[in-house]
Design an enzyme around this catalytic site. Structure first.
Site, mmCIF file in Angstrom:
data_model
loop_
_atom_site.group_PDB
_atom_site.id
_atom_site.type_symbol
_atom_site.label_atom_id
_atom_site.label_comp_id
_atom_site.label_asym_id
_atom_site.label_seq_id
_atom_site.Cartn_x
_atom_site.Cartn_y
_atom_site.Cartn_z
ATOM 1 N N HIS A 1 39.151 49.021 27.090
ATOM 2 C CA HIS A 1 38.768 47.638 27.378
ATOM 3 C C HIS A 1 39.646 46.697 26.555
ATOM 4 O O HIS A 1 40.002 47.004 25.416
ATOM 5 C CB HIS A 1 37.294 47.421 27.017
ATOM 6 C CG HIS A 1 36.815 46.025 27.237
ATOM 7 N ND1 HIS A 1 36.617 45.498 28.499
ATOM 8 C CD2 HIS A 1 36.507 45.028 26.358
ATOM 9 C CE1 HIS A 1 36.195 44.242 28.395
ATOM 10 N NE2 HIS A 1 36.126 43.936 27.103
ATOM 11 N N CYS B 1 39.587 43.165 32.834
ATOM 12 C CA CYS B 1 39.574 42.663 31.456
ATOM 13 C C CYS B 1 40.993 42.444 30.936
ATOM 14 O O CYS B 1 41.245 41.493 30.188
ATOM 15 C CB CYS B 1 38.818 43.624 30.541
ATOM 16 S SG CYS B 1 39.496 45.304 30.484
#
Length: 323
Positions: free
Chosen positions: A268, A13
């Site tokens: 994330h 990510c």
């Protein structure tokens, strides 16, 4: 067709977010399209700029909602960049930029890439006992901005972080420097002055705090950042070393935000990017891409009681009136 996602290959990510910021920057892709294509298949597989160009073309052809960055990920792994591990976005941004610069063979493209991203700072050291001074210029890819002051008090705005970064610091006690004129260690004043700002300015909010116990925690307090930023209004005259023509270009508009959610050990990344052709904001969350509002982007300001929420970590500003 611009807003195309990238599939997560397994903890990619951070890489995906940074690739979107690079490839949505028209000034960067203009450079990328003029690279020299490596001659052999093996060289092409291991060339980061070429693989990034192939990925851009894959994203721009067809109507797929997302594409796999597998070939580029493999290429990066050949350059000792581990895959399937968590990265710090500021460190990975520097790694990617260095690989791009190293593998662009045309000197004029390397120069354009540097003009697009590199910041020039003058470090100023002055002895407090005599007139001895040392001035030296250095370049940096990002401005690493503290979000706390020396007393661990929260800085409340982006402008306050910038002002604090350029505040003079007194070097006393164990931090004293050797003065060639005095012939001994003396108290010094250390300051940074802004010399040159690039077309695309990257600000790194130092949200991850390292403690003596080697434990790292995230500083998630609210820190508003503006859509428009004029450095002539933020800094004082003794905090820059630039002529009038340089300062005339110091007006910026926010282009992208790389935001982090979760904790330092389990987090994330996603990217909020303003399309330069449509002037619309999009959220790039791996393969999921959606149009968002400025109010959605403002949700990345941070919140002390919600550490798991998205918090801005890298801010990318674009010059409003480039020379």
């Amino acid at each position: 067709t611009e807003a195309v996602g990238l599939y997560n290959l397994g903890q990619t990510c951070c890489l995906n977010s940074l690739l979107q910021v690079f490839l949505m920057n028209i000034r960067f892709t203009r450079i990328l399209r003029r690279i020299t294509v490596p001659s052999s298949p093996a060289q092409r597989r291991n060339n980061v700029p070429y693989q990034m160009l192939l990925l851009l073309e894959k994203m721009q052809c067809g109507k797929r909602k997302a594409v796999h960055p597998t070939d580029l990920a493999y290429c990066l792994s050949e350059h000792r960049m581990k895959l399937f591990v968590q990265y710090d976005a500021a460190q990975l941004f520097l790694t990617l930029w260095n690989l791009l610069k190293k593998q662009m063979k045309k000197p004029e493209l390397v120069e354009e890439l540097s003009d697009l991203y590199m910041i020039c700072i003058q470090e100023h050291l002055a002895c407090q006992k005599c007139s001895f001074q040392i001035k030296s210029n250095s370049t940096m890819l990002t401005l690493p901005l503290p979000v706390l002051d020396a007393n661990s008090q929260r800085l409340k705005t982006l402008e306050a972080c910038l002002q604090y970064f350029f505040l003079p610091e007194e070097l006393t006690g164990q931090n004293m420097c050797f003065c060639q004129q005095c012939g001994r260690k003396t108290p010094f004043s250390q300051s940074m002055k802004l010399v040159h700002l690039p077309q695309t300015l990257t600000l790194h909010l130092k949200r991850f705090c390292f403690e003596r116990s080697s434990h790292t925690h995230k500083l998630s307090h609210s820190l508003p950042f503006p859509q428009e930023l004029d450095f002539r209004e933020v800094l004082t005259e003794n905090q820059w070393q630039a002529d009038d023509s340089e300062k005339a270009t110091w007006q910026y508009e926010l282009f992208a935000v790389v935001a982090h959610s979760g904790s330092t050990s389990c987090g994330h990344y996603c990217a909020y990017i303003r399309s330069l052709t449509e002037c619309k904001w999009y959220c790039f969350n791996d393969s999921e891409v959606c149009q968002v509002s400025w109010d959605d982007v403002k949700c990345t300001y941070g919140h002390s009681n919600r550490n798991w929420r998205e918090t801005a970590y890298l801010l990318f500003y674009m010059k409003k009136h480039p020379q």
